[in-house]
Design an enzyme around this catalytic site. Sequence first.
Site, short mmCIF file in Angstrom:
data_model
loop_
_atom_site.label_atom_id
_atom_site.label_comp_id
_atom_site.label_asym_id
_atom_site.label_seq_id
_atom_site.Cartn_x
_atom_site.Cartn_y
_atom_site.Cartn_z
N SER A 206 0.79 -1.23 0.00
CA SER A 206 0.00 0.00 0.00
C SER A 206 0.83 1.28 0.00
CB SER A 206 -0.95 0.00 1.20
OG SER A 206 -0.22 -0.09 2.40
N HIS B 266 -5.45 -4.19 -1.99
CA HIS B 266 -5.13 -3.12 -2.95
C HIS B 266 -4.98 -3.69 -4.37
CE1 HIS B 266 -4.64 0.37 -0.29
NE2 HIS B 266 -4.21 -0.50 0.61
N LYS C 245 -12.47 -1.10 -0.92
CA LYS C 245 -11.59 -0.36 -1.84
C LYS C 245 -12.15 -0.53 -3.27
CE LYS C 245 -7.50 -0.33 1.09
NZ LYS C 245 -8.00 -0.93 2.33
#
Lengths: 415, 83
Positions: A190, A218, A249
Site C-alpha cells: 500500500s 489493494h 476499496k
Amino acid sequence: MSYSNTTRRHFACELESVREAGLFKEERYIHAPQGAEIEVEYPKGATPKRVINMCANNYLGLSSHPEVVQAAHAGLDHRGYGMSSVRFICGTQDIHRELEQRLTEFLGTEDTLLFPSCMDANAGVFEAILGEQDVMIADRLVHASIVDGMRLCKAMNDTYKHSDMGHLEEKLQEHQDKRFRVIVTDGVFSMDGDVAKMDEIVALAEKYDAMTFLDDSHASGFMGKTGRGTHEHCGVFGKIDIITTTLGKGLGGASGGCVSGRRELVEMCRQRARPYLFSNTVAPVIVSGALKVMDLLFSSTERRDKLEWNTEYWRKGLIETGLDIKNGDSPIVPVMLYNAKLAQDFAKDLFAEGVYAVGFFFPVVPKGQARIRTQLSAAHDKAHLDVALAAFRKVGEKHGILGLGKKDLVAKFGL
Amino acid sequence: MDEMKQVVLEYVRREYLEEDDDREVEVDTPLISGGIVDSFSMVSLKRFLEKKYGIQIPDADASPEAFDTVESIVVLVQRFGGK
C-alpha cells in the site's frame, strides 16, 4: 466520577506529545459522495473546496456508481437495514451466502467467509488455523492488520526482507522443522505500490511445503487481465491457499472483507475466528451493493482497463514532469520527496492548486522515505489527470525539485 | 565482548539491511528508534541471540530499548549468561 483531573492531564500530555512529534492525525470533512472530484472542508470551518481526489482507494470508481447505489437501495428495501445478530445466530441471509459464492468464483478459491472488514479478517484468520507448532513468515512491509493478526496467533512469527526471495528461501529452510509454514504477503503494497512476486512465492511454497497467504486488498477487482487480483497478474490464479481482501476499496468502497481459500481453512475460520464469531453480520445494504459490484466485474473489464490506462498515463506524466516516482504496475504511485517537511508542504500546496493528495512520512513509511502517495481511479478522466499533472508541475517548480533524483533531493532538503 | 559485538553487528547488517541500502550500522547505531529494525521484525534477532548463545531472554526483557543498539544487545545477552 473516576476520570480525575490527573487522569485527564495524563491523556492530554500524551496527545500533546503526539502533536509535537508531528504525528497528530486530523480528519478532513468531505461534503460530497466519494468520487474523482470532492468538496473538502480544510482547514476546519473553511468553505468546502472542490478538488481532484488523488488519494482514495476508489480504484474502480464504484463507490458512488449509480447501479451500485441503486442495488444498495433495493437491498435496503428487501432485506432491511440491519440483522441485529452475529452470523451464526440469526444473521445470515441468502444474500450473504450468495456473495460468498460469487467472491469464491471471482477470486478462484474453494470457499469464502465474509468479515466486517479485512482488518477483522486478518485479525482472525491466523489464530483460527495455526498453532504453536507452526510458523508464519511475512514480508516486512505487510499491512498493520496482518501484523496484529500474527501477534494474536500462537504460531511463531518471522519476517523476510521486502520481496527478497533469497531471504524468504533462507527462512523456509530454517523452519523446515515446523508443522506448517505459511508465507504471508500483501499483493500490492500500500505504501510503495509495488507488486508481490506471487509466481516466485508460489514456487517456493511448493518447494518447501508451505502455504501461501495473500492480502489482496489493494489489488482485488483490477490487477490481472480480468481484475481477479495479484495472483492473476502473476499467473498463479487458483494456486493461493488463503486470500483476504476488502469490499472497502476497489470492490465498492463501503466496508466488509473476507477470508477466501481452501475449504477446510475457511471452515476453520467459520468455527473459530473471533472477529467473525463476535461481530455483527455485514449489513444487507452493503451485501446487496457488493453483489452488484460482482455483476459489473464479471460482465466487463472496462473499468479495470480504464484504470490501467489512467495508471500508465499518470506514471508517464509524472516522469515527464521530472518527479521521482516509485516504479511499478499498480495504481498506487508514490512521488518520492524523502524529506518529511517537504512532503507536508508539497501536499498543502497541491491542495491550494485544487489537488487532494496526502504526504506520508515516518513512522508510516521508513525514515527518509517521505512521499506523496497518489492513487488512480477509473473515475478519473484524462482531463482530471491533466489538471493534476499541471498542479504537480507548478508545485514542483515552486520547490525547485523537478528533474532531481534521490541524491539531489536529499542534498537539497536533507532526510 | 568485542567478538560478540562483531557477531551481532554482522547479523543485524545481513538480516535488516537491503542490498541497495545506503544506511550504515555500527555498534552504537539506534536500530529501533532509528527505524532500521521494527518491533515486528525484532523477533528474529531475539531468536538468533538465544540460539547462538544458548540463552533464554524473557519477553519482558526483550524491550525495544534493550534492543536499540548492538552495544545494548550485547549487555542484555551477557546479563542472561551469554558468552
